[in-house]
Enzyme design. Structure first.
Site, PDB file in Angstrom:
ATOM      1  N   LYS A 181       7.984   0.646  21.088  1.00 45.68           N
ATOM      2  CA  LYS A 181       8.889  -0.420  20.651  1.00 45.68           C
ATOM      3  C   LYS A 181       9.994  -0.668  21.674  1.00 45.68           C
ATOM      4  O   LYS A 181      10.348  -1.810  21.944  1.00 45.68           O
ATOM      5  CB  LYS A 181       9.496  -0.061  19.284  1.00 45.68           C
ATOM      6  CG  LYS A 181       8.519  -0.133  18.133  1.00 45.68           C
ATOM      7  CD  LYS A 181       9.204  -0.218  16.786  1.00 45.68           C
ATOM      8  CE  LYS A 181       9.893   1.048  16.393  1.00 45.68           C
ATOM      9  NZ  LYS A 181      10.384   1.040  14.999  1.00 45.68           N
ATOM     10  N   GLU A 199       0.600   9.247  10.815  1.00 48.41           N
ATOM     11  CA  GLU A 199       2.005   9.113  11.182  1.00 48.41           C
ATOM     12  C   GLU A 199       2.785  10.350  10.744  1.00 48.41           C
ATOM     13  O   GLU A 199       3.760  10.741  11.387  1.00 48.41           O
ATOM     14  CB  GLU A 199       2.603   7.852  10.550  1.00 48.41           C
ATOM     15  CG  GLU A 199       3.951   7.456  11.147  1.00 48.41           C
ATOM     16  CD  GLU A 199       4.407   6.079  10.709  1.00 48.41           C
ATOM     17  OE1 GLU A 199       4.283   5.123  11.495  1.00 48.41           O
ATOM     18  OE2 GLU A 199       4.879   5.952   9.558  1.00 48.41           O
ATOM     19  N   GLY A 245       9.036   5.244   4.886  1.00 45.37           N
ATOM     20  CA  GLY A 245       8.301   3.983   4.763  1.00 45.37           C
ATOM     21  C   GLY A 245       6.893   4.150   4.231  1.00 45.37           C
ATOM     22  O   GLY A 245       6.455   3.436   3.327  1.00 45.37           O
ATOM     23  N   ARG A 246       6.148   5.122   4.768  1.00 45.60           N
ATOM     24  CA  ARG A 246       4.746   5.299   4.355  1.00 45.60           C
ATOM     25  C   ARG A 246       4.628   5.933   2.971  1.00 45.60           C
ATOM     26  O   ARG A 246       3.543   6.006   2.412  1.00 45.60           O
ATOM     27  CB  ARG A 246       3.996   6.130   5.397  1.00 45.60           C
ATOM     28  CG  ARG A 246       4.623   7.478   5.704  1.00 45.60           C
ATOM     29  CD  ARG A 246       3.997   8.091   6.953  1.00 45.60           C
ATOM     30  NE  ARG A 246       4.640   9.316   7.388  1.00 45.60           N
ATOM     31  CZ  ARG A 246       5.717   9.381   8.166  1.00 45.60           C
ATOM     32  NH1 ARG A 246       6.293   8.255   8.576  1.00 45.60           N
ATOM     33  NH2 ARG A 246       6.229  10.538   8.536  1.00 45.60           N
ATOM     34  N   GLU A 276       9.255  -7.285  14.007  1.00 48.47           N
ATOM     35  CA  GLU A 276       8.111  -8.100  13.571  1.00 48.47           C
ATOM     36  C   GLU A 276       8.386  -8.741  12.207  1.00 48.47           C
ATOM     37  O   GLU A 276       8.122  -9.929  11.992  1.00 48.47           O
ATOM     38  CB  GLU A 276       6.841  -7.235  13.469  1.00 48.47           C
ATOM     39  CG  GLU A 276       6.438  -6.538  14.750  1.00 48.47           C
ATOM     40  CD  GLU A 276       6.946  -5.122  14.821  1.00 48.47           C
ATOM     41  OE1 GLU A 276       6.261  -4.282  15.431  1.00 48.47           O
ATOM     42  OE2 GLU A 276       8.032  -4.831  14.264  1.00 48.47           O
ATOM     43  N   LYS A 288      14.142  -2.181   5.329  1.00 44.09           N
ATOM     44  CA  LYS A 288      15.282  -1.363   4.896  1.00 44.09           C
ATOM     45  C   LYS A 288      16.566  -1.790   5.614  1.00 44.09           C
ATOM     46  O   LYS A 288      17.593  -2.025   4.989  1.00 44.09           O
ATOM     47  CB  LYS A 288      14.989   0.113   5.151  1.00 44.09           C
ATOM     48  CG  LYS A 288      16.086   1.053   4.628  1.00 44.09           C
ATOM     49  CD  LYS A 288      15.807   2.504   4.969  1.00 44.09           C
ATOM     50  CE  LYS A 288      14.714   3.072   4.125  1.00 44.09           C
ATOM     51  NZ  LYS A 288      14.577   4.537   4.304  1.00 44.09           N
ATOM     52  N   HIS A 330     -24.398   1.979   5.974  1.00 42.76           N
ATOM     53  CA  HIS A 330     -25.083   1.086   6.908  1.00 42.76           C
ATOM     54  C   HIS A 330     -24.222   0.820   8.142  1.00 42.76           C
ATOM     55  O   HIS A 330     -24.484  -0.125   8.886  1.00 42.76           O
ATOM     56  CB  HIS A 330     -25.430  -0.223   6.201  1.00 42.76           C
ATOM     57  CG  HIS A 330     -26.409  -0.037   5.080  1.00 42.76           C
ATOM     58  ND1 HIS A 330     -27.768  -0.109   5.264  1.00 42.76           N
ATOM     59  CD2 HIS A 330     -26.225   0.263   3.767  1.00 42.76           C
ATOM     60  CE1 HIS A 330     -28.380   0.113   4.105  1.00 42.76           C
ATOM     61  NE2 HIS A 330     -27.460   0.342   3.179  1.00 42.76           N
TER      62      HIS A 330
END
Length: 568
Positions: free
Chosen positions: A516, A360, A273-274, A219, A213, A391
């Site tokens: 961060k 979050e 964002g999510r 990153e 954005k 399993h």
């Protein structure tokens, strides 16, 4: 409506607290024998069926939960979200991911302005651009078609689109529309992830979508610069404009990076964002891979649940019911985790996405008014497709900790297989487990049953299943793009319901900031130590020791290394 009164101080909350002892006296073996109760705990909508009869709850429990919803002003909070009020009060923003999939003629306001025309302006731009790329009228620097796409982003810019992409990969319509194309995602700043994302790709046929954005995410921008270098090294710096586009609102930095601002696709502050998979964040890379018509069906599926959530009465409202039952399990029965168990491999990336959306959003320790919560909010989410999970961790679910489970099944497989002579088809074998596991968790197996089966006495304690372990089942008719959109919106709104009841802000994420900012300090130290040989200073003993060991063990790295790209 934000209120200084905590929900735990209300009468309905205390009523539910007192109700717990009554529920503990009952067992799901007995509750499941009440046919009328089971009938009343099934909800159908648009071809899907929700069965929550295997929850440790009675009709009285549900009524008490509805009273809790009323005390929390749930309906008012939903209305405020849909009307564009700034319910994300810590960031002073609207929360309008529902607008991202609204019909073209819908009216959804934020700050007095209908945002839907702006949404569709971007969607139309995505449709036009993606079709140009797909038919080969937009080509790379050497004239070759761009058939490979790498989407660079992290968190919500990655997990949501990856979930949808993975679910569509085996859908017949999506397969047909994506033939000869590849979509990959680059999220982790780890150079290994870079290497994997470009392995076997030709820069001449690759288009990179950079999703940030602000165009400042550390990153993402390092990964973007790495791929810019990969393209420039092969095709020259001028090729960047033909091989890289952006999803961003910062057109100045987009242009400075070397991307034509006309090839930047916008999204807005009212999109978290999510919750952004239905914006250009997800729609652009997915449209490049599958075509806009497929992605539009996904958006319509999400929109159908948006309308259901907004208008359906609470006792028939799937996201509301799921949210209230989560509150019951977490805050009253003391079960903080939730297992997401889709019985289809196509949904293998659902749990990782919901982990972020849920944890979050609701991993908060204070109310929306900043008051310390005297109870724990949020769920611990994890999951794996059935039968793989059986399993793996079902042992703990059956005989260890109590973990409420979401079982998700599909009536018709995306890829049916039939083998002559087999008792059942592959999909029927899978679904046999989908139907059996919830009952195994609910009923368990008693020592008396084991004795009748002549199980040796010393093994009876080991083979006893206590049962009474809650789950719910969601049965979808198919797993088309439309159904995938519905599933996404169900979980998004369920999580919002939980936050509205707990009285927290589900739409900020201050908890990701501290790590961060500390990483910035470490980054400066690494640079100073590598380039000037400065000793590690300003850290606690433990961190100083680890950093020093890391620097000493990697001292063969030159102070100013030449560009080196991955080789796979």
């Amino acid at each position: 409506m934000a209120s200084p009164t905590l929900i735990c101080d209300t009468e309905p909350w205390n009523d539910l607290k007192n109700h717990v002892e009554e529920i503990k006296k009952s067992h799901l073996r007995n509750l499941m024998s009440d046919t009328e109760r089971c009938k009343s705990m099934m909800v159908e909508f648009d071809g899907m069926l929700l069965d929550y009869s295997r929850q440790n709850a009675t009709l009285e429990t549900l009524n008490k939960l509805y009273q809790l919803a009323e005390a929390a002003h749930l309906k008012e909070k939903i209305n405020r979200m849909y009307s564009g009020e700034h319910i994300n009060s810590t960031e002073n923003r609207s929360v309008l991911h529902v607008a991202l999939r609204a019909a073209r003629d819908a009216v959804i306001n934020s700050d007095g302005k209908n945002v839907v025309p702006e949404v569709w302006k971007v969607l139309d731009k995505i449709q036009e651009f993606s079709e140009k790329v797909r038919i080969g009228s937009w080509v790379g620097a050497t004239g070759k078609s761009l058939k490979d796409v790498i989407a660079v982003g992290i968190g919500g810019s990655f997990l949501g689109p990856l979930f949808v992409h993975t679910a569509l990969q085996t859908d017949p319509e999506a397969i047909k529309s994506s033939r000869g194309r590849q979509l990959r995602f680059l999220a982790n700043v780890d150079p290994v992830d870079v290497a994997k994302s470009i392995a076997g790709l030709n820069p001449e046929t690759t288009l990179v979508v950079v999703v940030s954005k602000t165009f400042t995410t550390a990153e993402t921008m390092l990964n973007a610069r790495t791929l810019r270098e990969w393209i420039s090294a092969a095709l020259g710096p001028s090729a960047v404009a033909k091989h890289m586009v952006a999803v961003s609102t910062n057109l100045t930095l987009v242009e400075k990076f070397g991307i034509d601002p006309n090839n930047a696709f916008a999204f807005w502050d009212w999109v978290g964002g999510r919750y952004s998979v239905c914006s250009a964040v997800g729609v652009l890379p997915l449209s490049l891979q599958y075509g806009f018509s497929v992605v539009e069906k996904f958006l319509k599926g999400a929109s159908s649940i948006d309308q259901h959530f907004y208008s359906a009465h609470f006792d028939k409202n799937i996201p509301v019911l799921l949210g209230l039952l989560s509150i019951w399990n977490v805050s009253f029965l003391g079960y903080p985790a939730r297992a997401i168990l889709p019985y289809t491999q196509a949904l293998e990336k659902l749990a990782p996405h919901i982990q972020q959306v849920s944890m979050e959003s609701n991993g908060k320790g204070v109310s929306i008014d900043g008051v310390l919560l005297p109870f724990e909010a949020g769920e611990i989410d994890f999951g794996e497709p059935g039968t793989n999970g059986q399993h793996s961790f079902y042992q703990l679910i059956h005989q260890g900790r109590v973990i409420p489970c979401d079982f998700i099944g599909v009536v018709k497989s995306q890829q049916p297989i039939y083998l002559k002579g087999e008792v059942v088809s592959n999909h029927d074998e899978l679904m046999s487990n989908f139907f059996a596991q919830p009952d195994a968790l609910a009923y368990g197996k008693t020592p008396e049953q084991l004795q009748k089966e002549n199980v040796p006495p010393h093994l009876i304690p080991h083979k006893t299943f206590s049962g009474n372990r809650p789950s719910l089942s969601l049965l979808l008719p198919t797993l088309s793009a439309y159904n995938i959109g519905q599933l996404l919106a169900i979980y998004e709104h369920r999580i919002a319901v939980e936050g509205f009841i707990w009285g927290i802000n589900s739409f900020d994420q201050w908890g990701v900031e501290l790590g961060k900012s500390l990483a910035t300090q470490v980054r400066k130290q690494l640079h100073a130590s590598r380039t000037k040989g400065e000793p590690v200073e300003g850290f606690n003993f433990s961190t100083k020791t680890l950093l020093t060991r890391y620097l000493e063990a990697s001292s063969d790295i030159p102070a100013d290394p030449p560009t080196l790209l991955p080789r796979i």
